[in-house]
Every structure is written in structure tokens, then in C-alpha cells.
Scaffold this active site. Structure first.
Site, PDB file in Angstrom:
ATOM      1  N   TYR A  50      37.474  71.294 111.679  1.00  0.00           N
ATOM      2  CA  TYR A  50      38.670  71.892 112.258  1.00  0.00           C
ATOM      3  C   TYR A  50      39.117  73.059 111.383  1.00  0.00           C
ATOM      4  O   TYR A  50      38.773  73.136 110.205  1.00  0.00           O
ATOM      5  CB  TYR A  50      39.809  70.869 112.386  1.00  0.00           C
ATOM      6  N   ASP A 251      51.960  62.759 104.611  1.00  0.00           N
ATOM      7  CA  ASP A 251      50.763  63.327 105.245  1.00  0.00           C
ATOM      8  C   ASP A 251      50.978  64.787 105.646  1.00  0.00           C
ATOM      9  O   ASP A 251      50.214  65.336 106.442  1.00  0.00           O
ATOM     10  CB  ASP A 251      50.311  62.511 106.463  1.00  0.00           C
TER      11      ASP A 251
END
Length: 300
Positions: A50, A251
């Protein structure tokens, strides 16, 4: 301006997260976050699965301060592969307030490992999520594990719940402390008492070198924001059963989110729902991450 264009479906991290109602205890650690690039300074890996938007160390520090945290543990993102330069730069510029988890290859030299250690790296990450990485050479991972054991580092493992049975014997043979990302990504549509999640509980119960991050309700929830109610029971059960072997993190900047981008302030407000007492919160946010990443601060 980055030379890389993010994926067309890439969701940018939240530009104005709310101030959390919950106030973390003094010295709290965001023990799972990332830095991406900036791509013009730290290019993304050619083999990446990605392409993200930039998310710099300075933006991470600003979020840390806004949310009321004192320290960060930065985990090497798969979009950078085993090129840890962005991670090292962030650690070196953190004034001692960040530690890191790197990605390394079996042919890394002792001098390179020492360079990572001097920068503040205290662990390596093995990613078993098949959509994010190519097949991993298990012999090479065992070799890395043996080498970092002598440096006092730990291993972070990332996998999905349905893969645990297949990987269980390999995991339990690892020779050092092992930290599981996001509770092994349980399927929260299933029962917390069902065989899949209970296999993860067994892993934690029978192997005292295993820790768990009780992170990423935004990834696991089927009900969605802002409350992520269907994740609470899973995370709380791990916090209460293993209070001295759990970690929490934002995160940030939330790579590969497809349905929504979480508000980091709301994620902080999730903490007292899974760690309902002051004692549990202090273990989760202060004592445990300091013991793993800044043990020198706990010697006195």
C-alpha cells in the site's frame, strides 16, 4: 510535497481529533503507532502493498501532547519494508521519549543491529497477515529471534485469528518475550468464549513470555464508531486476566482503514471501558510499557 501519491481509497488520518474526556495517568505511553515518510525524505519500499499519505514524527508528537501522553513506541510500518530510516530518525529526534520496533532481514549485520539499538529500537516485528506481506521464511525468523534475544529485545507478531492454530507451535517456540498485536485480531462476531478466541487466551495463559496489545477497536468492530461496543468484552477480558502483560496504543495514523477514520480522542476514551480501575489503567499505560521499553527508568 511527497513524490508518492496515496492509494485512491486511502483515508487520511483525522485532522482535528477531539480532546479525550479520559485523562491518562502521568507518564502514559502510546505503545503502538507509526510514522510514514515523509515520502520525499524517506521513500516507501518498492515491494510495499500500500502507499499511504505522509504522517511525520512532528505530527505524531503533536498528537501525543494533545491526547495527554508522555511517550511513544513507534512500530515500523510495512510500507517502509526493512528500511528503518524513518523510524530511526524519529527515535533520534524524540529526546528519549520514543522507543521503536523495527523490521529486519536475516542478513542484517551485528553492527546494523547495534545501530538500531543505539537509536532506541527494542524489538522486531514479524507480520503474518497475508494481505500485507509475502510468505515469510520461518528459518530466517528463527535466526533473527535468536540474535535479538541476546540484546534483550522482544518480538512483535501480527496475525489474524483464523491463522493462530497453524502458527501456534512456531510462536510458542520463540525464545524471547513476544507481544501480540491487537489481541490477534479476533472475529468479534463470534463468542468471547468460543474456540477461536479461547485459543488466544490459552496462548497467553500457558506462555508467560506472551503479552498482548489491546488495541484497534476501530479495526475489529462490526458495530463501528464511536463506541465500538462489540470489542469491549474481548479487550477487557485480556486486561483483567493478564494485567501485567498488556499494552495500549492509538495505531496512529491508522493505516489501511477502509470504512472510517477514527477520532484518536475517542480511542483514548475507550481505555477506561477495557481497564476499569485506576490500577489496571496504570499497568496498561505506564508500568507495562516502561518495563518493556524503558526498564532503566524502573530500576530505582
Amino acid at each position: 510535497m511527497s513524490q508518492f501519491t496515496p492509494d485512491a481509497d486511502w483515508l487520511h488520518w483525522h485532522q482535528s481529533p477531539s480532546k479525550p474526556h479520559y485523562k491518562p495517568p502521568a507518564g502514559a505511553v502510546d505503545a503502538h503507532c507509526h510514522v510514514f515518510g515523509p515520502g520525499d525524505q524517506f521513500p516507501f519500499a518498492p515491494e510495499r502493498k500500500y502507499t499511504p499519505c505522509d504522517a511525520s514524527k512532528d505530527q505524531l508528537w503533536a498528537l501525543r501532547d494533545s491526547l495527554g501522553f508522555a511517550r511513544n513506541v513507534i512500530v515500523q510500518a510495512t510500507c517502509h519494508g526493512a528500511d528503518n530510516r524513518a523510524l530511526i530518525d524519529a527515535l533520534q529526534q524524540s529526546q528519549g521519549l520514543a522507543r521503536g520496533v523495527a523490521t529486519v532481514k536475516p542478513d542484517i549485520s551485528d553492527a546494523q543491529l547495534q545501530h538500531l539499538h543505539d537509536a532506541g529500537v527494542r524489538g522486531v516485528r514479524f507480520n503474518f497477515v497475508k494481505r500485507l506481506v509475502d510468505a515469510l521464511p520461518f528459518d530466517g525468523l528463527k535466526s533473527i529471534a535468536e540474535r535479538i534475544k541476546h540484546m534483550g529485545w522482544h518480538i512483535v507478531i501480527y496475525f489474524e485469528a483464523q491463522e493462530l492454530a497453524e502458527l501456534y507451535d512456531f510462536f510458542t517456540a520463540l525464545p524471547t518475550t513476544v507481544v501480540v498485536d491487537h489481541m490477534g485480531r479476533p472475529d468479534v462476531s463470534k463468542s468471547v468464549d468460543g474456540p477461536e478466541f479461547q485459543l488466544f487466551v490459552k496462548l497467553m495463559r500457558e506462555n508467560e513470555n506472551f503479552w498482548s496489545k489491546v488495541t484497534c477497536p476501530e479495526r475489529l468492530s462490526l458495530q463501528g464508531p464511536p463506541h465500538y461496543n462489540d470489542v469491549v468484552l474481548f479487550a477487557r477480558s485480556i486486561v483483567e486476566a493478564f494485567p501485567q502483560r498488556v499494552l495500549w496504543g492509538t495505531d496512529w495514523p491508522h493505516p489501511n482503514m477502509k470504512t472510517h477514520m477514527p477520532d484518536d480522542g475517542k480511542l483514548v476514551d475507550f481505555i477506561p471501558r477495557i481497564a476499569p480501575t485506576v490500577e489496571l489503567q496504570r499497568h496498561l499505560l505506564v508500568n507495562n510499557p516502561l518495563r518493556l521499553y524503558w526498564p532503566e527508568l524502573q530500576e530505582n
